[in-house]
Design a protein around this motif. Structure first.
Motif, PDB file in Angstrom:
ATOM      1  N   GLY A   1       0.826  -1.196   0.000  1.00  0.00           N
ATOM      2  CA  GLY A   1       0.000   0.000   0.000  1.00  0.00           C
ATOM      3  C   GLY A   1       0.860   1.245   0.000  1.00  0.00           C
ATOM      4  N   ARG A   2       0.531   2.198   0.859  1.00  0.00           N
ATOM      5  CA  ARG A   2       1.275   3.471   0.879  1.00  0.00           C
ATOM      6  C   ARG A   2       2.691   3.302   1.423  1.00  0.00           C
ATOM      7  NH1 ARG A   2      -0.216   7.380   5.900  1.00  0.00           N
ATOM      8  NH2 ARG A   2       0.066   5.881   7.606  1.00  0.00           N
ATOM      9  N   GLN A   3       3.004   2.156   2.021  1.00  0.00           N
ATOM     10  CA  GLN A   3       4.339   1.904   2.563  1.00  0.00           C
ATOM     11  C   GLN A   3       5.272   1.338   1.496  1.00  0.00           C
ATOM     12  OE1 GLN A   3       2.926   1.261   7.207  1.00  0.00           O
ATOM     13  NE2 GLN A   3       3.800  -0.471   6.121  1.00  0.00           N
ATOM     14  N   CYS A   4       5.092   1.779   0.282  1.00  0.00           N
ATOM     15  CA  CYS A   4       5.987   1.440  -0.829  1.00  0.00           C
ATOM     16  C   CYS A   4       6.922   2.626  -1.036  1.00  0.00           C
ATOM     17  CB  CYS A   4       5.162   1.177  -2.093  1.00  0.00           C
ATOM     18  SG  CYS A   4       6.129   0.877  -3.575  1.00  0.00           S
ATOM     19  N   PRO A   5       8.238   2.458  -0.864  1.00  0.00           N
ATOM     20  CA  PRO A   5       9.156   3.593  -0.906  1.00  0.00           C
ATOM     21  C   PRO A   5       9.261   4.224  -2.291  1.00  0.00           C
ATOM     22  CG  PRO A   5      10.356   1.520  -0.712  1.00  0.00           C
ATOM     23  CD  PRO A   5       8.915   1.190  -0.540  1.00  0.00           C
ATOM     24  N   ARG A   6       9.638   5.490  -2.291  1.00  0.00           N
ATOM     25  CA  ARG A   6       9.806   6.224  -3.551  1.00  0.00           C
ATOM     26  C   ARG A   6      10.790   5.533  -4.486  1.00  0.00           C
ATOM     27  NH1 ARG A   6       8.041  11.663  -3.469  1.00  0.00           N
ATOM     28  NH2 ARG A   6       7.570  12.491  -1.392  1.00  0.00           N
TER      29      ARG A   6
ATOM     30  N   VAL B   1      -1.554 -14.253   5.187  1.00  0.00           N
ATOM     31  CA  VAL B   1      -2.019 -12.996   4.619  1.00  0.00           C
ATOM     32  C   VAL B   1      -1.644 -11.881   5.593  1.00  0.00           C
ATOM     33  CG1 VAL B   1      -4.043 -11.673   3.921  1.00  0.00           C
ATOM     34  CG2 VAL B   1      -3.905 -14.125   3.382  1.00  0.00           C
ATOM     35  N   HIS B   2      -0.830 -10.935   5.120  1.00  0.00           N
ATOM     36  CA  HIS B   2      -0.314  -9.866   5.983  1.00  0.00           C
ATOM     37  C   HIS B   2      -1.333  -8.722   6.050  1.00  0.00           C
ATOM     38  CE1 HIS B   2       2.244  -7.420   8.265  1.00  0.00           C
ATOM     39  NE2 HIS B   2       3.357  -7.440   7.551  1.00  0.00           N
ATOM     40  N   ALA B   3      -1.989  -8.603   7.206  1.00  0.00           N
ATOM     41  CA  ALA B   3      -2.968  -7.530   7.415  1.00  0.00           C
ATOM     42  C   ALA B   3      -2.598  -6.713   8.647  1.00  0.00           C
ATOM     43  CB  ALA B   3      -4.367  -8.111   7.557  1.00  0.00           C
ATOM     44  N   ALA B   4      -1.296  -6.584   8.914  1.00  0.00           N
ATOM     45  CA  ALA B   4      -0.812  -5.856  10.095  1.00  0.00           C
ATOM     46  C   ALA B   4       0.247  -4.837   9.683  1.00  0.00           C
ATOM     47  CB  ALA B   4      -0.237  -6.837  11.117  1.00  0.00           C
ATOM     48  N   HIS B   5       0.769  -4.115  10.676  1.00  0.00           N
ATOM     49  CA  HIS B   5       1.942  -3.238  10.541  1.00  0.00           C
ATOM     50  C   HIS B   5       1.775  -2.152   9.483  1.00  0.00           C
ATOM     51  CE1 HIS B   5       4.638  -6.559  12.481  1.00  0.00           C
ATOM     52  NE2 HIS B   5       3.679  -6.124  13.282  1.00  0.00           N
ATOM     53  N   GLY B   6       0.536  -1.783   9.173  1.00  0.00           N
ATOM     54  CA  GLY B   6       0.318  -0.665   8.269  1.00  0.00           C
ATOM     55  C   GLY B   6       0.449  -0.988   6.804  1.00  0.00           C
TER      56      GLY B   6
ATOM     57  N   LEU C   1      -1.099  -2.774   3.173  1.00  0.00           N
ATOM     58  CA  LEU C   1      -2.328  -2.383   2.490  1.00  0.00           C
ATOM     59  C   LEU C   1      -3.600  -2.849   3.198  1.00  0.00           C
ATOM     60  CD1 LEU C   1      -3.579  -1.016  -0.048  1.00  0.00           C
ATOM     61  CD2 LEU C   1      -3.664  -3.302  -1.042  1.00  0.00           C
ATOM     62  N   LEU C   2      -3.686  -4.129   3.552  1.00  0.00           N
ATOM     63  CA  LEU C   2      -4.907  -4.624   4.179  1.00  0.00           C
ATOM     64  C   LEU C   2      -5.111  -3.962   5.539  1.00  0.00           C
ATOM     65  CD1 LEU C   2      -4.784  -8.411   3.223  1.00  0.00           C
ATOM     66  CD2 LEU C   2      -5.893  -6.512   2.029  1.00  0.00           C
ATOM     67  N   SER C   3      -4.015  -3.693   6.241  1.00  0.00           N
ATOM     68  CA  SER C   3      -4.068  -2.967   7.501  1.00  0.00           C
ATOM     69  C   SER C   3      -4.533  -1.533   7.277  1.00  0.00           C
ATOM     70  CB  SER C   3      -2.687  -2.996   8.158  1.00  0.00           C
ATOM     71  OG  SER C   3      -2.646  -2.269   9.361  1.00  0.00           O
ATOM     72  N   GLN C   4      -4.101  -0.925   6.174  1.00  0.00           N
ATOM     73  CA  GLN C   4      -4.527   0.429   5.849  1.00  0.00           C
ATOM     74  C   GLN C   4      -6.034   0.493   5.606  1.00  0.00           C
ATOM     75  OE1 GLN C   4      -1.996   1.725   2.522  1.00  0.00           O
ATOM     76  NE2 GLN C   4      -0.267   0.794   3.613  1.00  0.00           N
ATOM     77  N   PHE C   5      -6.578  -0.527   4.950  1.00  0.00           N
ATOM     78  CA  PHE C   5      -8.027  -0.560   4.744  1.00  0.00           C
ATOM     79  C   PHE C   5      -8.765  -0.699   6.072  1.00  0.00           C
ATOM     80  CE2 PHE C   5      -7.393  -0.893   0.231  1.00  0.00           C
ATOM     81  CZ  PHE C   5      -8.600  -0.474  -0.319  1.00  0.00           C
ATOM     82  N   LEU C   6      -8.190  -1.420   7.029  1.00  0.00           N
ATOM     83  CA  LEU C   6      -8.852  -1.625   8.314  1.00  0.00           C
ATOM     84  C   LEU C   6      -8.866  -0.358   9.175  1.00  0.00           C
ATOM     85  CD1 LEU C   6      -7.358  -5.108   9.299  1.00  0.00           C
ATOM     86  CD2 LEU C   6      -9.768  -4.626   8.803  1.00  0.00           C
ATOM     87  N   SER C   7      -7.917   0.527   8.979  1.00  0.00           N
ATOM     88  CA  SER C   7      -7.733   1.686   9.847  1.00  0.00           C
ATOM     89  C   SER C   7      -8.539   2.884   9.370  1.00  0.00           C
ATOM     90  CB  SER C   7      -6.244   2.058   9.894  1.00  0.00           C
ATOM     91  OG  SER C   7      -6.065   3.325  10.498  1.00  0.00           O
ATOM     92  N   GLY C   8      -9.304   3.479  10.295  1.00  0.00           N
ATOM     93  CA  GLY C   8     -10.025   4.700   9.968  1.00  0.00           C
ATOM     94  C   GLY C   8      -9.107   5.879   9.721  1.00  0.00           C
ATOM     95  N   ARG C   9      -7.872   5.791  10.151  1.00  0.00           N
ATOM     96  CA  ARG C   9      -6.900   6.864   9.929  1.00  0.00           C
ATOM     97  C   ARG C   9      -6.446   6.912   8.475  1.00  0.00           C
ATOM     98  NH1 ARG C   9      -2.942   9.450  13.331  1.00  0.00           N
ATOM     99  NH2 ARG C   9      -1.010   9.985  12.222  1.00  0.00           N
TER     100      ARG C   9
END
Length: 422
Positions: A104-109, A164-169, A171-179
């Motif tokens: 998800g957003r934790q993909c470096p530039r 399935v990695h849905a932790a530590h921020g 992509l799947l963790s990002q979908f779970l978080s209201g932030r």
């Protein structure tokens, strides 16, 4: 207790209660495929005696990586290398499970200037991450199918299970978080909507691998950030996962913004009278264990055999997940199983760039991030040494480790882009 076997809901039995939790390796070649370095590293770990070895992030889409050097499995082009990796682990006496992931957003530039995420919420860490593109409905459908395809290919290659990695921020963790999920469609808003992608992914993976193949999910007990995924929400998601057919739930916590699993610890503070507290996520895991109908594994902070045994005996966890100790004492599971070792080394309190303002609890986001990179780089270097057939170097300078890590990641990313453009 740690020597006891465990039978999972799918019917698969694991040999003991110790698992090497996932750590990113950074050992793939420029075409994102496994290398002999993976075989050397995991042979060392397999000989150590843990029942399960979980890989680091195996990515479902080569456009989006957690870092250059990730293995990517999106087609059968690397099947022979994957088979060799699994076979070496089996020959050395352990099982190999694959952690499958999307950053998800934790993909470096260095990998992609425009990562994919549920919403346009940028990760602000030392300027390392670009502003994300919001996932479309077509993107989400593609993500679900990619998870399922990757799982099926790994099963074909001889891996013993997938996580399935849905932790530590990620992509799947990002979908779970209201932030990080500020969507107003069926994938955002209510917790049921935010959890929809994870549940769809698990169902799709189960459909592809069949009823008797182990599927794990790694889930945060909490994000530990304001507005993020909470313990109450985690408990509810676990109740939904009860009906999704998973075999092992790994409980962890934190994101890149709040790396609970990188907090310094002081070994002298671990006392027999407070063994339960040696595990940072154990109190949270108790709430999850109360509703879970699948075995759970707690990862993060176990450092003594009495603490592990007490957590198992009390029923707070069914498996013990450990990661960083494998970078220092790769044979510790066998020694613990033989009652030859009861305490693991704790190096985190020394892996800092400074104290106070310059340390890991600095008010400066930049310095907190750099201290996290210092720890990560130090452990990455131990992994690289073992992958080269050498022993860990516990006297390694954290400053040197951080700078070497940043330089190597940059070099890998540039070479990967050059090859891709050739």
């Amino acid at each position: 207790m740690i020597e006891q076997s465990l039978t999972l809901p799918c019917g698969h039995t694991v040999a003991n209660r110790l698992c090497k939790a996932a750590m990113t390796e950074g050992l793939a070649d420029v075409r994102d495929q496994p290398t002999p370095a993976h075989q050397r590293l995991y042979t060392t770990w397999a000989r150590g005696g843990a029942a399960i070895l979980l890989t680091g992030n195996i990515m479902i889409d080569r456009r989006y990586l957690e870092r250059s050097g990730n293995v990517v499995v999106e087609d059968d082009s690397g099947l022979s290398q994957l088979r060799a990796w699994a076979q070496t682990v089996h020959q050395a006496g352990s099982e190999l499970w694959a952690q499958i992931s999307h950053p998800g957003r934790q993909c470096p530039r260095l990998v992609n200037l425009t990562p994919l995420a549920p919403s346009e919420v940028q990760l602000d860490m030392v300027g390392n991450f670009g502003r994300p593109r919001v996932a479309t409905e077509a993107d989400i459908v593609d993500i679900v199918q990619r998870f399922a395809t990757t799982a099926a290919l790994l099963q074909q290659a001889g891996f013993d299970g997938v996580q399935v990695h849905a932790a530590h921020g990620y992509l799947l963790s990002q979908f779970l978080s209201g932030r990080t999920n500020q969507r107003q469609d069926q994938w955002g808003g209510s917790l049921a909507n935010r959890a929809r992608l994870l549940l769809d992914v698990v169902r799709a993976v189960r459909e592809r691998v069949g009823l008797h193949y182990p599927i794990s999910v790694k889930l945060n007990s909490s994000d530990f950030v304001k507005g993020g995924f909470t313990l109450d929400e985690s408990v509810q998601v676990v109740q939904w996962l009860n009906d999704a057919g998973i075999d092992l739930l790994e409980v962890s916590g934190g994101t890149y913004e709040q790396l609970e699993f990188f907090r310094p610890q002081n070994a002298s503070e671990v006392r027999d009278s407070t063994r339960e507290r040696e595990v940072m996520f154990l109190e949270y895991a108790k709430s999850i264990k109360a509703v879970a109908r699948m075995p759970i594994m707690v990862t993060g902070g176990f450092r003594t055999l009495p603490g592990m045994e007490a957590a198992l005996a009390a029923g707070h966890t069914d498996m013990i997940g450990l990661a960083r100790p494998f970078c220092l004492e790769p044979d510790f599971p066998a020694r613990m199983l033989a009652d030859q070792m009861d305490r693991l080394p704790v190096s985190e309190d020394q892996l800092v760039l400074g104290r106070g303002y310059w340390g890991p609890n600095s008010p400066s986001n930049t310095w907190r991030s750099l201290n996290n990179l210092c720890q990560a780089g130090w452990y990455y270097r131990q992994i690289e040494l073992m992958a080269a057939g050498e022993s860990p170097q516990t006297t390694l300078s954290p400053w040197w480790a951080m700078l070497a890590h940043l330089g190597k990641d940059m070099g890998r990313a540039i070479l990967r882009k050059v090859v891709a453009g050739a």
